[in-house]
Design a protein around this motif. Structure first.
Motif, PDB file in Angstrom:
ATOM      1  N   ASP A   1       0.839  -1.195   0.000  1.00  0.00           N
ATOM      2  CA  ASP A   1       0.000   0.000   0.000  1.00  0.00           C
ATOM      3  C   ASP A   1       0.879   1.251   0.000  1.00  0.00           C
ATOM      4  O   ASP A   1       1.403   1.666   1.035  1.00  0.00           O
ATOM      5  CB  ASP A   1      -0.927  -0.012   1.218  1.00  0.00           C
ATOM      6  CG  ASP A   1      -1.945   1.102   1.156  1.00  0.00           C
ATOM      7  OD1 ASP A   1      -2.184   1.615   0.042  1.00  0.00           O
ATOM      8  OD2 ASP A   1      -2.499   1.457   2.206  1.00  0.00           O
TER       9      ASP A   1
ATOM     10  N   ARG B   1       9.081   5.096  -0.428  1.00  0.00           N
ATOM     11  CA  ARG B   1       8.192   4.249  -1.227  1.00  0.00           C
ATOM     12  C   ARG B   1       8.927   3.008  -1.711  1.00  0.00           C
ATOM     13  O   ARG B   1       8.408   1.887  -1.655  1.00  0.00           O
ATOM     14  CB  ARG B   1       7.651   5.036  -2.420  1.00  0.00           C
ATOM     15  CG  ARG B   1       6.664   4.252  -3.242  1.00  0.00           C
ATOM     16  CD  ARG B   1       6.288   4.994  -4.522  1.00  0.00           C
ATOM     17  NE  ARG B   1       5.233   4.336  -5.236  1.00  0.00           N
ATOM     18  CZ  ARG B   1       5.384   3.227  -5.960  1.00  0.00           C
ATOM     19  NH1 ARG B   1       6.556   2.649  -6.049  1.00  0.00           N
ATOM     20  NH2 ARG B   1       4.354   2.694  -6.591  1.00  0.00           N
TER      21      ARG B   1
ATOM     22  N   ARG C   1      -0.276   4.141  -1.616  1.00  0.00           N
ATOM     23  CA  ARG C   1      -1.140   5.227  -2.082  1.00  0.00           C
ATOM     24  C   ARG C   1      -0.849   6.545  -1.388  1.00  0.00           C
ATOM     25  O   ARG C   1      -0.809   7.595  -2.035  1.00  0.00           O
ATOM     26  CB  ARG C   1      -2.610   4.865  -1.879  1.00  0.00           C
ATOM     27  CG  ARG C   1      -3.119   3.845  -2.883  1.00  0.00           C
ATOM     28  CD  ARG C   1      -4.543   3.531  -2.607  1.00  0.00           C
ATOM     29  NE  ARG C   1      -4.601   2.891  -1.285  1.00  0.00           N
ATOM     30  CZ  ARG C   1      -5.672   2.336  -0.773  1.00  0.00           C
ATOM     31  NH1 ARG C   1      -6.804   2.357  -1.446  1.00  0.00           N
ATOM     32  NH2 ARG C   1      -5.650   1.762   0.416  1.00  0.00           N
ATOM     33  N   ARG C   2      -0.639   6.504  -0.075  1.00  0.00           N
ATOM     34  CA  ARG C   2      -0.371   7.732   0.668  1.00  0.00           C
ATOM     35  C   ARG C   2       0.920   8.388   0.180  1.00  0.00           C
ATOM     36  O   ARG C   2       0.983   9.595  -0.069  1.00  0.00           O
ATOM     37  CB  ARG C   2      -0.285   7.448   2.162  1.00  0.00           C
ATOM     38  CG  ARG C   2      -0.121   8.708   3.018  1.00  0.00           C
ATOM     39  CD  ARG C   2       0.147   8.373   4.468  1.00  0.00           C
ATOM     40  NE  ARG C   2       1.391   7.660   4.666  1.00  0.00           N
ATOM     41  CZ  ARG C   2       2.602   8.234   4.712  1.00  0.00           C
ATOM     42  NH1 ARG C   2       2.723   9.536   4.549  1.00  0.00           N
ATOM     43  NH2 ARG C   2       3.680   7.520   4.903  1.00  0.00           N
TER      44      ARG C   2
ATOM     45  N   ASP D   1       2.391   7.865  -2.726  1.00  0.00           N
ATOM     46  CA  ASP D   1       2.211   8.311  -4.109  1.00  0.00           C
ATOM     47  C   ASP D   1       1.510   9.666  -4.157  1.00  0.00           C
ATOM     48  O   ASP D   1       1.876  10.544  -4.946  1.00  0.00           O
ATOM     49  CB  ASP D   1       1.399   7.287  -4.904  1.00  0.00           C
ATOM     50  CG  ASP D   1       2.168   5.998  -5.145  1.00  0.00           C
ATOM     51  OD1 ASP D   1       3.417   6.040  -5.096  1.00  0.00           O
ATOM     52  OD2 ASP D   1       1.525   4.957  -5.370  1.00  0.00           O
ATOM     53  N   ARG D   2       0.513   9.847  -3.301  1.00  0.00           N
ATOM     54  CA  ARG D   2      -0.208  11.112  -3.241  1.00  0.00           C
ATOM     55  C   ARG D   2       0.718  12.241  -2.766  1.00  0.00           C
ATOM     56  O   ARG D   2       0.704  13.348  -3.311  1.00  0.00           O
ATOM     57  CB  ARG D   2      -1.421  10.973  -2.321  1.00  0.00           C
ATOM     58  CG  ARG D   2      -2.353  12.146  -2.353  1.00  0.00           C
ATOM     59  CD  ARG D   2      -3.661  11.887  -1.600  1.00  0.00           C
ATOM     60  NE  ARG D   2      -3.478  11.293  -0.287  1.00  0.00           N
ATOM     61  CZ  ARG D   2      -3.856  10.050   0.047  1.00  0.00           C
ATOM     62  NH1 ARG D   2      -4.436   9.273  -0.834  1.00  0.00           N
ATOM     63  NH2 ARG D   2      -3.651   9.585   1.266  1.00  0.00           N
TER      64      ARG D   2
END
Length: 105
Positions: A5, A85, A7-8, A10-11
């Motif tokens: 995960d 990441r 997503r955070r 990536d944002r």
């Protein structure tokens, strides 16, 4: 096992990249308070020198330095987020490989 995960992160990377692009376009909104004060002070002192008939060279250097430091801060932040990441992806891959190798077959 599912994908890691990220997503955070990536944002955050996407948002920081937007900020860096805005700083390169000389927009004020992504600057911190300290950077904003430095830019405004350099602009004010340069304007004052021009009105007085003097050379604004020092103020221009300060302005260039302030924008450069903001760009450096944001690019360093992007690099740190990308490193975090990649670490998460690598850890997930290690866990997946360990799980596969400990299987019955």
């Amino acid at each position: 096992m599912a994908k890691p995960d990220t997503r955070r992160l990536d944002r955050e990377i996407q948002q920081t990249t937007r900020k860096l692009k805005a700083v390169q376009d000389r927009e004020m909104w992504p600057l911190t308070g300290r950077e904003r004060r430095a830019v405004l002070a350099a602009m004010a002192s340069g304007s004052y020198r021009v009105v007085r008939g003097n050379s604004p060279a020092r103020a221009e250097r300060k302005l260039t330095t302030a924008w450069g430091s903001a760009e450096t801060r944001l690019s360093t932040e992007i690099h740190a987020l990308q490193t975090a990441r990649q670490r998460i992806v690598n850890e997930a891959a290690t866990v997946k490989a360990a799980k596969k190798s400990s299987g019955w077959w």
